[in-house]
Write a protein that holds these residues in place. Structure first.
Motif, PDB file in Angstrom:
ATOM      1  N   ARG A   1       2.283   1.673  -3.333  1.00 42.22           N
ATOM      2  CA  ARG A   1       1.250   2.154  -4.240  1.00 42.22           C
ATOM      3  C   ARG A   1       1.034   3.654  -4.069  1.00 42.22           C
ATOM      4  N   GLU A   2       0.978   4.090  -2.806  1.00 45.48           N
ATOM      5  CA  GLU A   2       0.792   5.521  -2.550  1.00 45.48           C
ATOM      6  C   GLU A   2       1.966   6.326  -3.088  1.00 45.48           C
ATOM      7  N   GLU A   3       3.188   5.782  -2.921  1.00 42.67           N
ATOM      8  CA  GLU A   3       4.369   6.471  -3.432  1.00 42.67           C
ATOM      9  C   GLU A   3       4.332   6.557  -4.953  1.00 42.67           C
TER      10      GLU A   3
ATOM     11  N   GLN B   1       0.826  -1.203   0.000  1.00 41.89           N
ATOM     12  CA  GLN B   1       0.000   0.000   0.000  1.00 41.89           C
ATOM     13  C   GLN B   1       0.861   1.254   0.000  1.00 41.89           C
ATOM     14  N   THR B   2       1.956   1.218   0.803  1.00 41.07           N
ATOM     15  CA  THR B   2       2.886   2.357   0.833  1.00 41.07           C
ATOM     16  C   THR B   2       3.531   2.565  -0.531  1.00 41.07           C
TER      17      THR B   2
ATOM     18  N   GLU C   1       1.398  11.663  -9.834  1.00 39.88           N
ATOM     19  CA  GLU C   1       0.829  13.013  -9.771  1.00 39.88           C
ATOM     20  C   GLU C   1       1.884  14.057 -10.109  1.00 39.88           C
TER      21      GLU C   1
ATOM     22  N   GLU D   1       1.630   6.520  -6.752  1.00 33.09           N
ATOM     23  CA  GLU D   1       0.573   7.476  -7.100  1.00 33.09           C
ATOM     24  C   GLU D   1       1.064   8.919  -6.945  1.00 33.09           C
ATOM     25  N   ARG D   2       1.868   9.166  -5.864  1.00 34.04           N
ATOM     26  CA  ARG D   2       2.420  10.506  -5.657  1.00 34.04           C
ATOM     27  C   ARG D   2       3.347  10.888  -6.802  1.00 34.04           C
TER      28      ARG D   2
END
Length: 466
Positions: A398-400, A395-396, A406, A402-403
């Motif tokens: 994935r968030e990274e 999840q981490t 962006e 996604e960041r």
């Protein structure tokens, strides 16, 4: 035995006495590997009890005319290769004769393997083909595993893959040699001997998981619902335990019950030798472990019924395995995992044969201790924690990602806007220049100087014209 005459191997017999064939066929189809795992090696099961006359005119028949193997599966990953090799070797008269006179030690120590040198050329050629087919199968299997694991980003376990070649000499991929037969015998011996142990281990894990799930279920209930559920469990336990006496497997009472209810004979006329012949389904002079397990059906039906909620059919098959192992330990004196007529008759003379004590079922013999259950639950907890940890890490990540995505999108948007701005400025510059050119002062012919503002051009008379 049956396997050498072209019929099925003893470990693969599916005919059951006493009208229980439907149940036994279902049992064999679901547990064929366990049935055939009852022997140290399928080769040993091919020994004939009587000499066979050899028709020399058929000895040199073409190998392509040989029939494919008909015996049931052993459950080993190289099952078909094993059965084909065995059944083609059976067809060679010299090898069959040596096999008939061999003992288990000779087979285990590789003495029988050396007889391959004397096997007829046609059969050797066919064995070469079988080995090449097996090598191709293993190569395709490894390639498929390599592709799948590569796609999933997992590292390939080369040691585990190499173990799949232990039953043959992969350094010589083209011909079937003595070393190949020796490796096949040793691999099958080791793998089949461990089969029952693996089944017991699987059953223990099954029972612990079942108890764990039950406790977790109760833990999540309200006080009132938990008491109701506990009462329901207790009622099922008592109902399951309420059954007729289970005779000791292999005892006189147990066999007489089969004699009466299965064979339809008067228990007063019970005669061990006749009983043996009745239940030696293929008439090979031995009771293999499949035939023995068929004898326990009547006892198992006293305890288990597939229609009852309180009866677990997985437990029933474990019970059947325990009964078979008990009888084998007491009767199979030469440890070839077959019961001969002489072994059976000797067992009927022992004091244990007249055992009257009831057989203790699994209810009285739990497959695990409370400590083992705690260890198992701790293992489940650790595995769950590992999964949660990996899930959090993913999840981490994935968030990274996604960041970063962006940021890349923002950069892309900025570049796009900059390009658009440059195009706009360039367009404005071009338009301004065009406008300036359109507003430029008129030029007098022959005079490059522009006219002053407000000055109007006068017509100049041309000489010779009016």
């Amino acid at each position: 035995m049956g396997g050498c005459g072209g019929g099925p191997l003893p470990c693969c017999k599916q005919t059951t006495p006493g009208g229980d064939s439907a149940h036994q066929l279902k049992m064999v189809s679901s547990k064929a590997s366990a049935r055939c795992g009852l022997v140290l090696l399928s080769l040993w099961l091919c020994i004939q009890s009587v000499p066979i006359s050899v028709d020399k005119s058929k000895e040199k028949r073409d190998a392509d005319e040989l029939e494919p193997p008909q015996s049931a599966e052993t459950g080993l990953h190289y099952d078909r290769y094993l059965r084909e090799v065995i059944e083609y070797l059976e067809k060679d008269p010299h090898f069959k004769e040596k096999l008939k006179n061999a003992n288990m030690d000779d087979i285990k120590q590789g003495k029988l393997s050396r007889e391959l040198y004397f096997v007829h050329h046609n059969f050797r050629t066919k064995l070469d083909e079988l080995k090449r087919e097996e090598m191709n199968r293993l190569r395709m299997l490894i390639k498929a595993k390599h592709d799948v694991q590569g796609e999933n980003g997992r590292t390939l376990n080369h040691q585990a893959l190499l173990k799949q070649f232990e039953h043959l000499n992969h350094m010589n991929p083209d011909t079937f040699e003595v070393d190949d037969l020796d490796r096949l015998i040793k691999s099958a011996t080791k793998d089949l001997e461990n089969f029952d142990k693996d089944r017991h281990d699987d059953f223990k894990r099954y029972e612990m998981m079942k108890e764990h799930d039950k406790r977790e279920h109760l833990k999540n209930l309200s006080e009132e619902d938990r008491k109701k559920e506990e009462q329901h469990y207790e009622e099922m336990r008592k109902k399951h335990a309420d059954h007729p006496k289970v005779n000791h497997p292999g005892s006189e009472d147990q066999l007489k019950e089969v004699w009466q209810e299965g064979d339809g004979l008067d228990p007063q006329d019970f005669e061990p030798k006749t009983f043996f012949k009745l239940h030696d389904s293929n008439g090979d002079g031995f009771l293999d472990e499949t035939e023995l397990e068929a004898l326990f059906t009547k006892e198992l039906e006293k305890v288990y019924n597939s229609e009852n909620e309180e009866d677990d059919m997985v437990q029933m098959e474990e019970e059947r395995l325990r009964m078979r192992e008990h009888v084998m330990n007491e009767v199979d004196t030469d440890k070839d995992r077959l019961v001969s007529m002489s072994e059976f008759m000797a067992a009927t003379q022992k004091e244990e044969f007249h055992e009257k004590e009831e057989w203790e079922t699994l209810d009285n013999n739990p497959s695990y201790t409370e400590e083992e259950l705690r260890e198992y639950e701790q293992q489940l907890t650790n595995e769950k924690n590992d999964i949660n940890k990996k899930s959090a890490e993913l999840q981490t990540q994935r968030e990274e990602l996604e960041r970063k995505q962006e940021e890349l999108n923002a950069q892309k948007l900025g570049l796009q806007q900059a390009v658009e701005e440059m195009d706009r400025i360039k367009a404005q510059s071009t338009n301004a220049e065009v406008k300036r050119e359109g507003d430029a002062a008129p030029v007098i012919p022959g005079n490059n100087q522009p006219l002053p503002p407000g000055h109007q051009q006068q017509d100049v008379p041309v000489p010779g014209h009016s």
